[in-house]
Design an enzyme around this catalytic site. Structure first.
Site, mmCIF file in Angstrom:
data_model
loop_
_atom_site.group_PDB
_atom_site.id
_atom_site.type_symbol
_atom_site.label_atom_id
_atom_site.label_comp_id
_atom_site.label_asym_id
_atom_site.label_seq_id
_atom_site.Cartn_x
_atom_site.Cartn_y
_atom_site.Cartn_z
ATOM 1 C CE1 TYR A 193 -4.077 3.628 -3.855
ATOM 2 C CE2 TYR A 193 -3.526 2.990 -6.101
ATOM 3 C CZ TYR A 193 -3.160 3.168 -4.787
ATOM 4 O OH TYR A 193 -1.879 2.886 -4.405
ATOM 5 C CE LYS A 250 -5.772 5.520 12.396
ATOM 6 N NZ LYS A 250 -4.712 5.160 13.365
ATOM 7 C CG ASP A 254 -1.997 2.851 13.955
ATOM 8 O OD1 ASP A 254 -2.827 1.913 13.921
ATOM 9 O OD2 ASP A 254 -2.061 3.773 14.797
ATOM 10 C CG ASP A 270 0.348 1.129 -2.797
ATOM 11 O OD1 ASP A 270 0.981 0.370 -3.556
ATOM 12 O OD2 ASP A 270 0.642 2.325 -2.636
ATOM 13 C CG ASP A 309 5.828 -1.375 -1.724
ATOM 14 O OD1 ASP A 309 5.219 -2.136 -2.496
ATOM 15 O OD2 ASP A 309 6.469 -0.376 -2.111
HETATM 16 C C1 IPM Z 1 1.335 -1.164 -6.971
HETATM 17 C C2 IPM Z 1 1.855 0.164 -7.462
HETATM 18 C C3 IPM Z 1 0.720 0.931 -8.107
HETATM 19 C C4 IPM Z 1 -0.340 1.156 -7.051
HETATM 20 C C5 IPM Z 1 1.127 2.254 -8.770
HETATM 21 C C6 IPM Z 1 2.237 2.060 -9.778
HETATM 22 C C7 IPM Z 1 -0.033 2.971 -9.392
HETATM 23 O O1 IPM Z 1 2.430 0.867 -6.413
HETATM 24 O O2 IPM Z 1 0.842 -1.955 -7.813
HETATM 25 O O3 IPM Z 1 1.434 -1.426 -5.778
HETATM 26 O O4 IPM Z 1 -0.262 2.120 -6.271
HETATM 27 O O5 IPM Z 1 -1.287 0.365 -7.005
HETATM 28 MG MG MG Z 2 2.600 -0.260 -4.576
#
Ligand code: IPM
Ligand code: MG
Length: 362
Positions: free
Chosen positions: A141, A192, A224, A248, A252
């Protein structure tokens, strides 16, 4: 001591859900002795509208002077055509970096009342309680060099740099081990290492740090496989620690195991425990203004703030228990709604939590 809180509602549903969290903070201040001052500032698209940049100087100064930051969400379709540096996401990445918030705690906790809202079978997710510790201020990032350039043959190429220094790995590892010590004492480091040199070093440093935490059972997993295991048998995990990008993605996936991303809070901490607290969901422009957004992730972020930044465990539990009570009563926003429950909007959900907090008074 009076705590100073910087409130950054942001974009989309951000202001609506933050308003409900503030109601919760107001009642804790007025009726339960929480000494708190709050000040609001603009970030993301709202920052761009107010000051021409996604992270205005006044906003950063307010956040730096505060003991903690409460953030709603940033982003919206109207900002997508802006130059990269002016986009809302840059405000979020900028504040994480400027405040040194390297340790991002993302719990994936399934409320038993919501087991049927998950897309996975109830028996796979019932009792789920995972904590993902994501490195938040390094890795791909932020790595330099980065950009899009022209090659000698005239074709363009995009490039980013995945880099982690030993101290960066060591501090996130320590944060994860300390987190594991307060839980079931199992830590899975995700990398990884079969392909990337960065991961080889990551693994080596995590192993080294583990010597200082003999009570924590450490394991390693390739990313993975970790993605697969999260949907196959998520209850095998207690704490997971990983890089910015892997975290990240995995967070999710872990969030969805719990039925709704609208339920999950997060804490982003610096070396001294100062933190920024935000729901892990985004600004949901499609439902913004409709009064349908679920404020519980933001309210639960307040609970994390009370616990991690203010060390007020009893108040944190009061908020979390109030959320449990409201779910027990059958109240649901649309994202967690199932047959037989009562469908409510953002404001009614916030009010119900406030009432539950008051009812629990002994
Ligand atoms: C998160 C979001 C952010 C990230 C984006 C909005 C930049 O997806 O906080 O997980 O990738 O960190
Ligand atoms: Mg995110």
């Amino acid at each position: 001591m009076t705590y100073k809180l910087a409130v950054l509602p942001g974009d989309g549903i951000g202001p609506e859900i933050v308003a409900e969290a503030i109601k919760v903070l107001d009642v804790l201040r007025d009726e339960f002795g929480l000494a708190l001052e709050m000040e609001t500032a603009a970030i993301g698209g709202a920052g761009y509208e107010a000051a021409g940049v996604p992270l205005p100087d006044e906003t950063l100064a307010l956040a730096q002077a505060a003991d903690a930051v409460l953030l709603g969400a940033v982003g919206g379709p109207q900002y997508e055509s802006l130059p990269r540096d002016l986009r809302p996401e840059r405000g979020l990445l900028g504040i994480r970096s400027a405040l040194g918030l390297f340790s991002n705690l993302r719990p994936a906790l399934l409320y038993p009342q919501l087991a049927s809202a998950s897309t996975l079978k109830a028996e796979v997710v019932a009792g789920l309680d995972i904590m993902i510790v994501r490195e938040l201020t390094g890795g791909i990032y932020f790595g330099q060099p980065r950009g899009i350039r022209k090659r000698p043959d005239g074709q363009r190429e995009g490039f980013n740099t995945l880099v982690y220094s030993e101290p960066e790995i060591e501090r996130i590892a320590r944060s994860a081990f300390a987190t594991a010590m307060k839980r079931a004492r199992r830590l899975c480091s995700v990398d990884k290492a079969n392909v990337l040199e960065v991961s080889e070093l990551w693994r080596e440093v995590v192993e080294r740090v583990s010597a200082d935490y003999p009570e924590v059972e450490l394991s390693h997993m390739y990313v993975d496989n970790a993605a697969m295991q999260l949907v196959r048998d998520p209850k095998q995990f207690d704490v997971m620690v990983t890089t910015n990008l892997f975290g990240d993605i995995l967070s999710d996936a872990a969030a969805m195991l719990t039925g709704s991303i609208g339920m999950l809070p997060s804490a982003s901490l610096d070396a001294n425990g100062k933190g920024m607290y935000e729901p892990i969901h985004g600004s949901a422009p499609d439902i913004s203004g409709s009064g349908k957004a679920n404020p519980l992730a933001t309210i639960l972020s307040v609970a994390m703030m009370l616990r991690y930044s203010f060390d007020l465990e009893a108040l944190a539990q009061r908020v979390e228990n109030a959320v449990g009570k409201v779910l027990d009563k059958g109240l649901r926003t649309q994202d967690i709604f199932t047959e037989g429950c009562e469908l409510v909007g953002t404001v009614a959900m916030g009010d119900a939590v406030v009432h539950a907090i008051q009812e629990m008074r002994e």
